[in-house]
Design an enzyme around this catalytic site. Structure first.
Site, mmCIF file in Angstrom:
data_model
loop_
_atom_site.group_PDB
_atom_site.id
_atom_site.type_symbol
_atom_site.label_atom_id
_atom_site.label_comp_id
_atom_site.label_asym_id
_atom_site.label_seq_id
_atom_site.Cartn_x
_atom_site.Cartn_y
_atom_site.Cartn_z
ATOM 1 N N TYR A 166 6.344 -2.379 10.119
ATOM 2 C CA TYR A 166 7.496 -2.667 9.184
ATOM 3 C C TYR A 166 7.156 -1.727 7.882
ATOM 4 O O TYR A 166 6.095 -1.934 7.602
ATOM 5 C CB TYR A 166 7.577 -4.004 8.660
ATOM 6 C CG TYR A 166 8.628 -4.112 7.654
ATOM 7 C CD1 TYR A 166 10.203 -4.211 7.852
ATOM 8 C CD2 TYR A 166 8.446 -4.615 6.453
ATOM 9 C CE1 TYR A 166 11.150 -4.137 6.981
ATOM 10 C CE2 TYR A 166 9.410 -4.950 5.482
ATOM 11 C CZ TYR A 166 10.654 -4.620 5.590
ATOM 12 O OH TYR A 166 11.502 -4.887 4.698
ATOM 13 N N ASP A 191 1.023 3.700 5.584
ATOM 14 C CA ASP A 191 1.638 2.759 4.663
ATOM 15 C C ASP A 191 0.454 1.253 4.590
ATOM 16 O O ASP A 191 0.453 0.643 5.463
ATOM 17 C CB ASP A 191 2.817 2.089 5.359
ATOM 18 C CG ASP A 191 3.460 1.042 4.827
ATOM 19 O OD1 ASP A 191 2.983 0.617 3.953
ATOM 20 O OD2 ASP A 191 4.586 0.563 5.358
ATOM 21 N N LYS A 199 3.200 -4.149 -3.362
ATOM 22 C CA LYS A 199 2.308 -5.482 -3.442
ATOM 23 C C LYS A 199 1.244 -5.796 -4.157
ATOM 24 O O LYS A 199 1.495 -5.921 -5.385
ATOM 25 C CB LYS A 199 2.035 -6.034 -1.897
ATOM 26 C CG LYS A 199 3.396 -5.861 -0.875
ATOM 27 C CD LYS A 199 3.058 -6.852 0.230
ATOM 28 C CE LYS A 199 4.228 -6.794 1.519
ATOM 29 N NZ LYS A 199 5.204 -7.839 1.601
HETATM 30 C C1 LIG Z 1 3.497 -2.678 5.591
HETATM 31 C C2 LIG Z 1 4.858 -2.826 4.620
HETATM 32 N N1 LIG Z 1 5.363 -1.671 4.083
HETATM 33 C C3 LIG Z 1 6.365 -1.638 3.244
HETATM 34 C C4 LIG Z 1 6.947 -2.935 2.894
HETATM 35 C C5 LIG Z 1 8.092 -3.096 2.191
HETATM 36 O O1 LIG Z 1 7.839 -3.472 0.778
HETATM 37 P P1 LIG Z 1 8.820 -4.224 -0.404
HETATM 38 O O2 LIG Z 1 9.272 -5.534 0.220
HETATM 39 O O3 LIG Z 1 8.152 -4.181 -1.741
HETATM 40 O O4 LIG Z 1 9.915 -3.323 -0.464
HETATM 41 C C6 LIG Z 1 6.517 -4.119 3.729
HETATM 42 C C7 LIG Z 1 6.926 -5.336 3.151
HETATM 43 O O5 LIG Z 1 6.722 -6.489 3.643
HETATM 44 C C8 LIG Z 1 5.352 -3.992 4.315
HETATM 45 O O6 LIG Z 1 4.937 -5.205 4.833
#
Ligand SMILES: Cc1ncc(COP(=O)(O)O)c(C=O)c1O
Length: 470
Positions: free
Chosen positions: A179, A281, A309
């Site tokens: 994700y 990511d 985060k």
């Molecule tokens: C690995 C990863 N990338 C990107 C995101 C997206 O982050 P945001 O919710 O701050 O848009 C998340 C959200 O849980 C994530 O777990």
């Protein structure tokens, strides 16, 4: 890297010994009983939820807050604890979906935010804190140049745009089950159902939501995690067409799935051999898997790094870092990386405190002690009750996987029975420990403010749960 521990507590990878046959537990009954206790403890949450349905779509502020048996409405947090509107106290291992390594009301974050609020919360002009944050991220993640944004979604969107801008190619590769936020290009094959995944070795491109145009889904090619062959095949099939690949270097939206030794380094070489770029990511792993995230653990520095985060100490902030060659395209205006709130002074003050005063070497030592205590306690209970389960951990993050063997990709994750995680989540909740909802997909987060007592409460609840299902 991440550590997988077998059901017998041996700490090794590999399949579990055969477990003795036993009568199946009625998990439906266990879940129903725990849900009854859950709702009984939370009458005020129930009435807030009912009221909210008149003004908030679905009664919540983000769709992930719609959880069974009902959303929990919170009143406040302090240290390692959070409190719901009914006055129940929880050890917070949810961490706001892994965003709260600092824990609640950490004095350094409170001080930084209080100071900045009084001096101005928004200018849309750079402030000195941004320099300190960028320097510290460079030191930890090995990327010399940085920009900021406000959410993980924005950071990965910039990364995908950048890979396309630099290579002049439209296709990207994404891993099945990863994700990366909710922009169109990555909303493909996030949690596809077993009947939609397509053949092994050639995963299907499955929309993760309505509203994503078919034309965009076709631009996102899907590979398996820990499967170099599937990436090589795509690069061969689409010669000179693939801009790059985005990946969670440790999968953390399917429990925790670690990369196999050498996988990340080989991935980078393979992509570069085809003129394509690699984006990590690290929105979830950054700061939590270790001081330099999965990059620090693996020693592999990608072309682009996305963070969000935990880096903001609880304030919304994201960062995107890259090599000089990559970020030159931002610096010279070829790719416009923009945003009214990028580098917002309040967020930068909080991020500076987070990086320089909270996520310190001593804090990581403390977290490591607590991680080891949690893993040892859980493994003991798993062995005692003969559960077909094992523990996986990576720094401050960890989870119990209710499967006898290690999971190496999304297909293996699909085979794990989610009812165990749901029952475990309810047990923990009713015992005063708030794990992230969504069963087997999420993992615990130990903050710098947790202590031995918090971990012991978590393990004691697990022991009660283990007994009830064994
Ligand atoms: C690995 C990863 N990338 C990107 C995101 C997206 O982050 P945001 O919710 O701050 O848009 C998340 C959200 O849980 C994530 O777990």
């Amino acid at each position: 890297m991440a550590q997988q521990h077998g059901p017998a507590g041996g700490g090794q990878d590999g399949p579990a010994p055969d477990l003795p046959a036993r009568a199946p537990v009625d998990l439906g009954r266990v879940i129903a009983e725990q849900e009854r206790i859950f709702t009984q403890r939370q009458p005020k949450s129930a009435s807030m939820a009912a009221r909210a349905r008149d003004s908030l779509a679905g009664g919540v502020t983000s769709s992930w807050q719609i959880t069974a048996p009902q959303p929990v409405w919170l009143s406040h947090g302090r240290g390692s604890k959070i409190y719901d509107v009914d006055g129940n106290e929880y050890v917070d291992l949810h961490g706001g979906y892994g965003a709260f390594l600092a824990g609640h009301a950490h004095p350094a974050i409170v001080e930084a935010v209080r100071g900045q609020v009084a001096r101005g919360t928004h200018f849309a002009q750079p402030t000195e804190d941004a320099l300190v944050v960028a320097d510290e991220l460079a030191r930890r993640f090995g990327q010399p140049l940085w920009r900021f944004a406000n959410s993980g979604t924005e950071a990965t969107m910039d990364a995908v745009h950048l890979m396309r801008a630099i290579t002049g190619r439209d296709l990207i590769i994404k891993v099945e089950g990863c994700y990366h936020g909710h922009h169109d290009s990555v909303q493909v094959s996030v949690t596809p159902d077993p009947e939609d995944v397509g053949p092994a070795g050639k995963p299907a491109q499955t929309p993760a939501s309505t509203g994503i145009p078919d034309a965009i889904i076709r631009l996102t090619l899907i590979a398996g995690f820990n499967d170099l062959d599937s990436v090589a095949r795509l690069l061969d099939e689409h010669r000179d067409g693939i801009a790059g690949m985005i990946i969670e270097p440790i999968m953390m939206n399917a429990g925790i799935i670690p990369p196999e030794p050498g996988y990340l380094a080989s991935l980078k070489d393979l992509l570069h051999a085809h003129g394509a770029l690699l984006t990590f990511d690290e929105v979830k792993t950054g700061l939590t898997a270790g001081p330099g995230g999965a990059t620090g653990l693996s020693g592999v520095v990608p072309d682009i790094t996305c963070l969000a985060k935990s880096i903001g100490g609880g304030i919304a902030v994201a960062a995107i870092g890259g090599s000089k060659q990559v970020m030159e395209h931002v610096a010279n205006g070829d790719y416009e990386q923009v945003g009214t709130f990028n580098g917002n002074p309040l967020a930068m003050a909080a991020a500076r405190a987070m990086l320089c005063e909270v996520a310190t070497p001593e804090a990581y030592e403390r977290i490591e002690r607590l991680r080891a205590r949690a893993v040892a306690g859980l493994e003991l209970e798993i062995a005692r009750e003969g559960l077909a389960a094992h523990v996986v951990s990576a720094g401050a993050k960890g989870c119990v996987v209710f499967s006898p063997q290690p999971v190496r990709d999304y297909r293996g994750f699909l085979d794990v029975d989610d009812r165990y995680s749901q029952a475990h989540w309810l047990f923990q909740h009713n015992g005063g420990v708030f794990l992230p909802p969504w069963g087997k997909t999420e993992q615990w987060l130990i903050s710098v403010q947790h202590d031995e007592g918090d971990i012991d409460r978590f393990v004691a609840n697990f022991a009660g749960f283990a007994r009830s299902i064994s």
